[in-house]
Design an enzyme around this catalytic site. Sequence first.
Site, PDB file in Angstrom:
ATOM      1  NE  ARG A 105      12.058 -12.678 -15.852  1.00 24.33           N
ATOM      2  CZ  ARG A 105      12.509 -13.144 -17.005  1.00 24.33           C
ATOM      3  NH1 ARG A 105      13.728 -13.656 -17.081  1.00 24.33           N
ATOM      4  NH2 ARG A 105      11.757 -13.107 -18.082  1.00 24.33           N
ATOM      5  CE  LYS A 127       4.553   0.431   1.841  1.00 25.67           C
ATOM      6  NZ  LYS A 127       3.647   1.527   2.246  1.00 25.67           N
ATOM      7  CD  GLU A 169       7.451   9.139   7.976  1.00 26.37           C
ATOM      8  OE1 GLU A 169       6.919   8.286   8.724  1.00 26.37           O
ATOM      9  OE2 GLU A 169       6.990   9.442   6.862  1.00 26.37           O
ATOM     10  CE  LYS A 223       8.586   1.481   7.376  1.00 23.06           C
ATOM     11  NZ  LYS A 223       8.908   2.572   6.446  1.00 23.06           N
ATOM     12  CD  GLU A 233       0.562  -0.340   2.678  1.00 18.38           C
ATOM     13  OE1 GLU A 233       0.341   0.734   3.236  1.00 18.38           O
ATOM     14  OE2 GLU A 233       1.203  -0.433   1.611  1.00 18.38           O
ATOM     15  NE  ARG A 237       4.877  -2.055   4.852  1.00 20.37           N
ATOM     16  CZ  ARG A 237       5.950  -2.541   4.252  1.00 20.37           C
ATOM     17  NH1 ARG A 237       6.102  -3.843   4.137  1.00 20.37           N
ATOM     18  NH2 ARG A 237       6.886  -1.751   3.784  1.00 20.37           N
ATOM     19  CG  ASN A 241      -0.545   3.750   4.622  1.00 21.83           C
ATOM     20  OD1 ASN A 241       0.603   3.806   4.196  1.00 21.83           O
ATOM     21  ND2 ASN A 241      -1.372   2.756   4.320  1.00 21.83           N
ATOM     22  CG  HIS A 244       2.293   8.837   5.010  1.00 22.40           C
ATOM     23  ND1 HIS A 244       2.504   8.907   6.369  1.00 22.40           N
ATOM     24  CD2 HIS A 244       3.517   8.682   4.441  1.00 22.40           C
ATOM     25  CE1 HIS A 244       3.808   8.787   6.606  1.00 22.40           C
ATOM     26  NE2 HIS A 244       4.433   8.657   5.457  1.00 22.40           N
ATOM     27  CG  HIS A 248       2.025  10.676   0.206  1.00 20.94           C
ATOM     28  ND1 HIS A 248       1.845   9.312   0.152  1.00 20.94           N
ATOM     29  CD2 HIS A 248       3.300  10.857   0.614  1.00 20.94           C
ATOM     30  CE1 HIS A 248       2.960   8.707   0.524  1.00 20.94           C
ATOM     31  NE2 HIS A 248       3.854   9.627   0.810  1.00 20.94           N
ATOM     32  CG  HIS A 265       8.073  12.278   3.066  1.00 16.24           C
ATOM     33  ND1 HIS A 265       6.929  11.928   2.388  1.00 16.24           N
ATOM     34  CD2 HIS A 265       8.199  11.384   4.085  1.00 16.24           C
ATOM     35  CE1 HIS A 265       6.383  10.868   2.952  1.00 16.24           C
ATOM     36  NE2 HIS A 265       7.127  10.521   3.987  1.00 16.24           N
TER      37      HIS A 265
END
Length: 363
Positions: A105, A127, A169, A223, A233, A237, A241, A244, A248, A265
């Site tokens: 956990r 993330k 990026e 960022k 998000e 936030r 994206n 992306h 993606h 990427h």
Amino acid sequence: MMDISTDIDLALREATALFPPEQIFVLCDTSTFKLCLPVVRRTLSIDDRNVLVLPAGEDIKTLVGSQTIWHFLKENNATRHSLLICLGGGVITDMGGFAASTYMRGMAFLNIPTTLLSMVDASIGGKTGIDFEGIKNIIGLFKMPQKTILHTPFLRSLPAEEFLSGYAEMIKHTLISSPLQVAALSAFDLDKWFTEEQSAHITNKLEQESELADLILRSVEIKRYIVESDPEENGMRQTLNFGHTIGHALEAFSLERSDKKPLRHGYAVLYGMIAELWLSHIKFNFQTKDIEPLISLMKEYYGKAECSCANYNDLINLMRHDKKNLQSDQITFTLLHSIGNYRLQCVCTEDEIKEALDFLFNT
């Protein structure tokens, strides 16, 4: 907490002071095991049994890869009070953070990103996640690392393609922030960086490393400000994206094709930004003159995106599975009205998306 420092020894001592040596574990890949782990071991006494080395590359970023990490931690008697150091690029920091956050956990983890992409993107913002059934980062959670240490000398050995992947990026961060940030990054001499990396002019190298460190810090601050304003998000936030949704899809599509080399990427994000700037032009009259520098950069350093209209439906289908979509029958984007002036949750039609893909592939 975020460190950007060439004094990794001091940063590591501070970050690990409360953990017994036998409860400190390192996750790395075959590349960072050779090039970066010796730097960590210079400060920390890490037993070989406490180091897990995974194959380099995106293919390992799966549930099976996570199970490998969980098994490693269990077999070495890691507890909730142990520390996992994630030493590598985005694959290692994403998956390592996910595995640590779910083991018992949640145990502490520390990120030491070793690529430019992971320094300015993957390791920042909490993330964590893995790819599942061909969809990037679809399984994961938000969990902040105990600390992130940015050690810029690792970038000295970075191949040009890896450097450019991270640079894309950084471009994204400037486009969603301000024209001043765009100008500052545009002033960085990429030709000189790649030339000096092969030269013996140590002074010139150090000067450019210092300049790059400043630019990285600006990118990180952009960022970090966004993430701290919207940690899960729900609003601002989503600006991160930008580029992306299409990026993606291009990246995932390349992974499905055995006849092509997988798309990095950052390259996918750069192509995605160009296409989504055209969507911004369609929807909000974004000025085409502000797209031209990105197109020139693509042609000089990244090469043209390769795809055909025969693949458009496959790409759009991948976009439909993007976790950022609000409804299953809509594809949403973060778009720009102008540099630094963003619009969230913009729904675009298939025809608009195909027009943007035409612009990208025919440029």
